[in-house]
Design a protein around this motif. Structure first.
Motif, PDB file in Angstrom:
ATOM      1  N   THR A 161       0.563  -1.048  -0.324  1.00 23.50           N
ATOM      2  CA  THR A 161      -0.203   0.065  -0.244  1.00 23.50           C
ATOM      3  C   THR A 161       0.607   1.529   0.185  1.00 23.50           C
ATOM      4  O   THR A 161       1.872   1.356   0.303  1.00 23.50           O
ATOM      5  CB  THR A 161      -0.882   0.215   1.181  1.00 23.50           C
ATOM      6  OG1 THR A 161      -2.160   0.861   1.491  1.00 23.50           O
ATOM      7  CG2 THR A 161      -0.729  -0.127   2.731  1.00 23.50           C
ATOM      8  N   ASP A 162       0.134   1.927  -0.619  1.00 27.23           N
ATOM      9  CA  ASP A 162       1.250   3.573  -0.057  1.00 27.23           C
ATOM     10  C   ASP A 162       0.177   4.086   0.737  1.00 27.23           C
ATOM     11  O   ASP A 162       1.388   4.994   0.964  1.00 27.23           O
ATOM     12  CB  ASP A 162       1.036   4.154  -1.265  1.00 27.23           C
ATOM     13  CG  ASP A 162      -0.508   5.095  -1.878  1.00 27.23           C
ATOM     14  OD1 ASP A 162      -1.639   4.270  -1.584  1.00 27.23           O
ATOM     15  OD2 ASP A 162      -0.865   5.531  -2.488  1.00 27.23           O
ATOM     16  N   GLN A 163      -0.142   4.040   1.742  1.00 25.92           N
ATOM     17  CA  GLN A 163      -1.192   4.487   2.327  1.00 25.92           C
ATOM     18  C   GLN A 163      -0.341   4.001   3.718  1.00 25.92           C
ATOM     19  O   GLN A 163      -0.070   3.342   4.386  1.00 25.92           O
ATOM     20  CB  GLN A 163      -2.299   3.998   2.636  1.00 25.92           C
ATOM     21  CG  GLN A 163      -3.205   4.664   1.778  1.00 25.92           C
ATOM     22  CD  GLN A 163      -3.454   6.041   1.703  1.00 25.92           C
ATOM     23  OE1 GLN A 163      -3.412   6.577   3.066  1.00 25.92           O
ATOM     24  NE2 GLN A 163      -3.777   6.415   0.521  1.00 25.92           N
ATOM     25  N   PRO A 210       4.452   1.093  -3.473  1.00 25.56           N
ATOM     26  CA  PRO A 210       4.794   0.696  -5.092  1.00 25.56           C
ATOM     27  C   PRO A 210       5.286   1.885  -5.085  1.00 25.56           C
ATOM     28  O   PRO A 210       5.377   2.934  -4.686  1.00 25.56           O
ATOM     29  CB  PRO A 210       2.826   1.021  -4.974  1.00 25.56           C
ATOM     30  CG  PRO A 210       1.939   1.512  -3.915  1.00 25.56           C
ATOM     31  CD  PRO A 210       3.150   0.498  -3.111  1.00 25.56           C
ATOM     32  N   ALA A 211       5.649   1.936  -6.487  1.00 26.44           N
ATOM     33  CA  ALA A 211       6.397   2.990  -7.007  1.00 26.44           C
ATOM     34  C   ALA A 211       5.818   4.471  -7.788  1.00 26.44           C
ATOM     35  O   ALA A 211       5.812   5.120  -6.975  1.00 26.44           O
ATOM     36  CB  ALA A 211       6.666   2.728  -8.941  1.00 26.44           C
ATOM     37  N   LYS A 212       4.569   3.884  -7.620  1.00 28.79           N
ATOM     38  CA  LYS A 212       3.357   5.510  -7.692  1.00 28.79           C
ATOM     39  C   LYS A 212       1.989   5.069  -6.976  1.00 28.79           C
ATOM     40  O   LYS A 212       1.904   3.861  -6.444  1.00 28.79           O
ATOM     41  CB  LYS A 212       3.851   5.860  -9.303  1.00 28.79           C
ATOM     42  CG  LYS A 212       4.300   6.075  -9.822  1.00 28.79           C
ATOM     43  CD  LYS A 212       3.969   6.559 -11.417  1.00 28.79           C
ATOM     44  CE  LYS A 212       4.923   6.373 -12.299  1.00 28.79           C
ATOM     45  NZ  LYS A 212       5.484   6.952 -13.557  1.00 28.79           N
ATOM     46  N   ALA A 213       1.453   6.217  -7.172  1.00 29.10           N
ATOM     47  CA  ALA A 213       0.159   5.915  -6.738  1.00 29.10           C
ATOM     48  C   ALA A 213      -0.544   4.831  -7.330  1.00 29.10           C
ATOM     49  O   ALA A 213      -0.833   5.377  -8.158  1.00 29.10           O
ATOM     50  CB  ALA A 213      -0.685   7.306  -5.650  1.00 29.10           C
ATOM     51  N   VAL A 218       0.460  -6.098  -6.004  1.00 30.91           N
ATOM     52  CA  VAL A 218      -0.503  -6.476  -4.731  1.00 30.91           C
ATOM     53  C   VAL A 218      -0.690  -7.772  -4.838  1.00 30.91           C
ATOM     54  O   VAL A 218      -1.431  -8.338  -3.423  1.00 30.91           O
ATOM     55  CB  VAL A 218      -1.648  -4.791  -4.259  1.00 30.91           C
ATOM     56  CG1 VAL A 218      -2.620  -5.808  -6.003  1.00 30.91           C
ATOM     57  CG2 VAL A 218      -2.847  -5.298  -2.959  1.00 30.91           C
ATOM     58  N   ALA A 219      -0.174  -8.511  -5.989  1.00 32.46           N
ATOM     59  CA  ALA A 219      -1.305  -9.337  -5.846  1.00 32.46           C
ATOM     60  C   ALA A 219      -0.157 -10.641  -5.172  1.00 32.46           C
ATOM     61  O   ALA A 219       0.896 -10.667  -4.765  1.00 32.46           O
ATOM     62  CB  ALA A 219      -0.847 -10.234  -7.785  1.00 32.46           C
ATOM     63  N   GLY A 220      -1.180 -11.511  -4.267  1.00 32.75           N
ATOM     64  CA  GLY A 220      -0.747 -12.775  -3.430  1.00 32.75           C
ATOM     65  C   GLY A 220      -0.122 -11.297  -1.788  1.00 32.75           C
ATOM     66  O   GLY A 220       0.177 -12.513  -0.777  1.00 32.75           O
TER      67      GLY A 220
END
Length: 575
Positions: free
Chosen positions: A237-239, A256-259, A271-273
């Motif tokens: 997550t980016d949060q 992640p690299a970007k939002a 996010v898979a898995g």
């Protein structure tokens, strides 16, 4: 109670070789760009905190923070708190006037910014930014101490310190301050201001929520329970609401690299898995769009997502959850309810929320330690409360008296803010509860069900917009007789902001109003609206109505009717 940063560092030292942070990058966003072990994280936070103190940071100093999620920014954020400072989040994309008002309200002594933002706001890239509609404030001219991340670029002010250079100071070598903050450690300072987040308001009255280390720690602890976080799990997550609890539980925060909405393909792969993720509704829509496109292109197996996906920071609709279950049937979907003032407050899973849709907007059982009060006296518009979203105010009793008690939802709990910045800086008392502005009742199981709003508030993205702040200014525009701002819901839970205006000299007052999207008046208003409405509240569309529908004994504009009338014009289907 210990400071949550102390708790996090204790976890880090107990498992120094495990990976705490994993940051993705590369052209397609799928390459691991940097990994930080727990041991390295603890050392970098301590060294950076010592470097900040050596540069003169004092307990209580506020740091304007404009750095995207990545290891360098996470380390600096934790180091600021470790040094006794407070992180202030201000949207650099707001109008220069609003940005200046927020800076004046926050009174930061420091600014921590990416070198690229300095270059785009005051360096050679400023023209490029302006050509793309970004009227960024001149960060380099702020009268504060400057910190920057990334490689130096033109526009970074003279004397600014690169964040990585702060980490070269050995822990404990920072100079002692008059308040005794020379050595690492903030234990015992749990009630010190830690986070300031601007949420709404105008240039004359900017509104910011203040959290202490105690309330921020309470927030992170509740999110850990929401995600059922455990050691060695992956949270993608980016949060920070889920990322920090993940590493406090001994897991790995994958950044992640970007939002997600900016690079949904890369996010879908990452996010898979994963064990858990947290997304805002707009990001969920972007993710599901990618997965459905992939499926239509010939996918034969169900898409893979995280084991648990929590959705929040904006209203979560049944339509969005139904789509999510269809596209990612192996994921447990959670809807998180709360506000910047108290987050999270309640949670429910998709199955429960969908099954209860006919009764209103179920947001679930209140989380541990969260106090709930329904105040029927605060329901300023009983007509709006009765029958809103399918609830009629009658039915199964909440308190055994044969009637459902509908009123404003009032919350308390471990993540309740300390208060609003202007109140606290003026010496006012700390908050003891938060009035949400939501009309709600408790069902027979004690769950919270929303049935409407007590205030005319619009939620777009994560921004709260109060029409009453801007409508008087809009009515003063040339040619405008009346002006009303409404939020038109879209399926992912967001709202489009539509400004409805009527023309001076109009005589029609009865019948169904005629709505037109392109008129001489709408073009004129659209050209001027930026002068009287803050950036975060700018309408997505301006329409002209022949007259405004009225409702109630007070004959006020019927906002609910207006939403229905303008929805076809906006091309939006109500959720």
């Amino acid at each position: 109670m210990t400071h949550f940063v102390d708790d996090l560092l204790a976890v880090a030292r107990s498992a120094p070789d495990l990976v705490a942070l994993r940051w993705f990058g590369g052209r397609d966003g799928g390459r691991v760009r940097e990994e930080v072990t727990f041991g390295s994280l603890a050392e970098r936070v301590e060294r950076t905190a010592s470097g900040l103190r050596a540069q003169g940071m004092e307990p209580g100093d506020r740091v304007l923070f404009s750095i995207r999620p990545r290891p360098e920014g996470v380390v600096l954020c934790l180091a600021v708190l470790r040094a006794g400072g407070a992180v202030v989040f201000v949207d650099p994309g707001s109008t220069p006037e609003l940005f200046a008002a927020r800076i004046a309200a926050a009174k930061p002594r420091w600014a921590a910014t990416e070198a690229l933002l300095y270059a785009a706001s005051s360096g050679p890239l400023r023209g490029v930014a302006r050509s793309r509609g970004l009227l960024l404030p001149d960060y380099g001219r702020l009268p504060v101490r400057h910190l920057y991340t990334g490689a130096w670029l033109p526009g970074v002010p003279r004397g600014a310190r690169r964040v990585t250079s702060l980490g070269r100071v050995a822990p404990g070598s920072g100079r002692a301050s008059a308040t005794g903050a020379g050595a690492p450690g903030v234990t015992g300072e749990a009630d010190r201001e830690a986070l300031v987040v601007f949420t709404s308001g105008t240039t004359s009255d900017p509104k910011a929520v203040v959290h202490t280390a105690r309330t921020l720690g309470g927030m992170l602890g509740l999110f850990a329970r929401v995600g059922d976080l455990k050691p060695a799990q992956r949270a993608h997550t980016d949060q920070m609401f889920l990322g920090l609890p993940a590493i406090m539980a001994g897991g790995t925060w994958e950044i992640p690299a970007k939002a997600p909405k900016d690079a949904p393909e890369a996010f879908a792969r990452g996010v898979a898995g994963a064990d858990s993720s947290f997304l805002v509704p707009a990001d969920v829509t972007a993710l599901l769009d990618v997965l459905e496109t992939r499926s239509r292109a010939g996918g034969t197996t169900p898409a893979e997502g995280p084991a648990v996906l929590a959705v929040g920071a904006a209203p979560v609709t049944v339509a969005l959850l139904e789509r999510g279950r269809r596209v990612l049937p192996g994921t447990r979907w959670l809807a998180v309810y709360g506000a910047t003032e108290i987050l999270p407050a309640a949670v429910t899973d998709a199955d429960e929320k969908i099954a209860a849709a006919a009764e209103g907007d179920l947001v679930g059982h209140p989380l541990d330690g969260t106090g709930v009060r329904i105040d029927p006296e605060a329901a300023s518009d009983p007509e709006a409360a009765a029958g809103a979203d399918g609830a009629d105010g009658a039915g199964e009793p909440a308190g055994g008296d044969g009637e459902r008690v509908v009123g404003e939802l009032v919350l308390t709990g471990p993540s309740l803010m300390a208060g609003y910045l202007s109140d606290l800086d003026a010496g006012g008392p700390r908050a003891v509860e938060h009035r949400t502005g939501d009309l709600a009742y408790r069902d027979v199981e004690g769950r919270i069900v929303l049935v409407g709003r007590n205030r005319d508030m619009i939620i777009r993205g994560t921004v709260n917009i109060y029409p009453g702040l801007f409508e008087p200014r809009l009515r003063d525009l040339p040619g405008v007789a009346d002006a009303v701002m409404v939020g038109v819901p879209v399926p992912d839970g967001d709202e489009r902001v539509v400004l409805v205006v009527t023309a001076e000299g109009g005589t029609r007052t009865t019948g169904t109003p005629e709505i037109r999207a392109t008129t001489e008046l709408t073009r004129s208003v659209a050209d001027q609206v930026g002068r009287v409405v803050d950036h975060g509240a700018l309408p997505d569309l301006v329409v002209e109505a022949s007259h405004l529908p009225l409702a109630g004994r007070s004959r006020k504009p019927d906002r609910r009717a207006l939403v229905s009338l303008v929805s076809p014009v906006t091309g939006t289907v109500r959720a």
